[in-house]
Design an enzyme around this catalytic site. Structure first.
Site, mmCIF file in Angstrom:
data_model
loop_
_atom_site.group_PDB
_atom_site.id
_atom_site.type_symbol
_atom_site.label_atom_id
_atom_site.label_comp_id
_atom_site.label_asym_id
_atom_site.label_seq_id
_atom_site.Cartn_x
_atom_site.Cartn_y
_atom_site.Cartn_z
ATOM 1 N N ASP A 12 1.979 -11.516 -0.632
ATOM 2 C CA ASP A 12 3.367 -11.546 -1.075
ATOM 3 C C ASP A 12 4.133 -12.699 -0.435
ATOM 4 O O ASP A 12 3.638 -13.365 0.473
ATOM 5 C CB ASP A 12 4.055 -10.194 -0.791
ATOM 6 C CG ASP A 12 3.774 -9.663 0.615
ATOM 7 O OD1 ASP A 12 3.274 -10.439 1.457
ATOM 8 O OD2 ASP A 12 4.047 -8.488 0.866
ATOM 9 N N HIS A 68 4.210 1.903 1.763
ATOM 10 C CA HIS A 68 4.042 0.731 0.893
ATOM 11 C C HIS A 68 2.859 -0.120 1.343
ATOM 12 O O HIS A 68 2.477 -0.120 2.507
ATOM 13 C CB HIS A 68 5.340 -0.089 0.790
ATOM 14 C CG HIS A 68 5.721 -0.872 2.007
ATOM 15 N ND1 HIS A 68 7.033 -1.126 2.352
ATOM 16 C CD2 HIS A 68 4.986 -1.474 2.973
ATOM 17 C CE1 HIS A 68 7.061 -1.856 3.445
ATOM 18 N NE2 HIS A 68 5.839 -2.074 3.851
#
Ligand code: PGA
Length: 225
Positions: free
Chosen positions: A66, A128
């Site tokens: 990410d 997450h």
């Protein structure tokens, strides 16, 4: 998925760094090897061990999970800066990729071209993985996401003020991550134990995105207090 507990953070990270080294050596006949990399505090020890060890990574492609949106490549908190400081400055790879505004729509196609052999993952206290927050569907691919207030608050400690914390990011999806051949999920600290147990032994649910990993056939879960 069984949680393997380590006595020390360095022992845990050293083990993963060695597994990466063995896998690269084992694949010496292949033209390339692909690593999926993570940022955050947890994987730093893996990178330190990789740097300390003089093995050759020149045939290795890397894909980071990410990156923040609307942040300069040179910003002190960009994930590209993080990777430069902890790994890329000292270790040379064939090519390294991050999801960006320009490429995020093609990121999974790029990964398909060089499928990830080993993916390193951390886990957030809400379960997450990467920026796949609770509620993320199993078939999600790389995309642009809005950061939750919870995640922005967690990350605000790295920025001067809350309004400087990015509101969006690019992240590989659950499906993108599940395509990796081997995954190492690491958690460091007692505050991660509860969510790690739920992710590994509880129900597979979008409420805990890490729980999807139970459906992957090659995940090693490593934990230390
Ligand atoms: P941490 O973050 O490694 O800094 O604990 C992990 C994550 O939120 O994915």
């Amino acid at each position: 998925m069984n949680i393997k507990e380590y006595k020390s953070y360095n022992e845990m990270c050293k083990y993963v760094a060695e597994q990466i080294k063995y896998a690269i050596n084992f694949n010496f006949m292949s033209e390339y090897f692909t690593l999926g990399l993570a940022t955050g505090s947890t994987p730093i020890g893996i990178y330190t061990n990789m740097v300390a060890d003089g093995w050759d990574t020149s045939k290795v492609y890397t894909f980071n999970l990410d990156e923040y949106a609307d942040i300069s490549l040179y910003h002190s908190q960009s994930y590209r800066t993080f990777m430069h400081e902890h790994l890329f400055r000292d270790k040379k790879f064939r090519q390294s990729f991050f999801p960006t505004e320009e490429n995020y729509r093609n990121y999974d196609v790029m990964i398909q071209r060089f499928p990830i052999d080993i993916q390193i993952l951390g886990i957030g206290t809400n379960g997450h993985i990467a920026f796949n927050e609770p509620g993320t569907p199993r078939d999600s691919l790389t995309r642009k996401v809005e950061l939750t207030e919870n995640t922005r608050n967690d990350n605000s400690r790295f920025f001067e003020s809350m309004d400087q914390v990015p509101t969006h990011a690019y992240t590989m999806g659950i499906e993108s991550i599940m395509r990796a051949k081997q995954i190492y999920l690491l958690a460091n600290g007692k505050h991660k134990k509860d969510i790690l147990e739920k992710a590994c032994y509880g129900e597979v649910t979008s409420d805990i995105p890490a729980s999807y990993l139970q459906e992957h056939e090659a995940v090693d879960v490593l934990y230390c207090e």
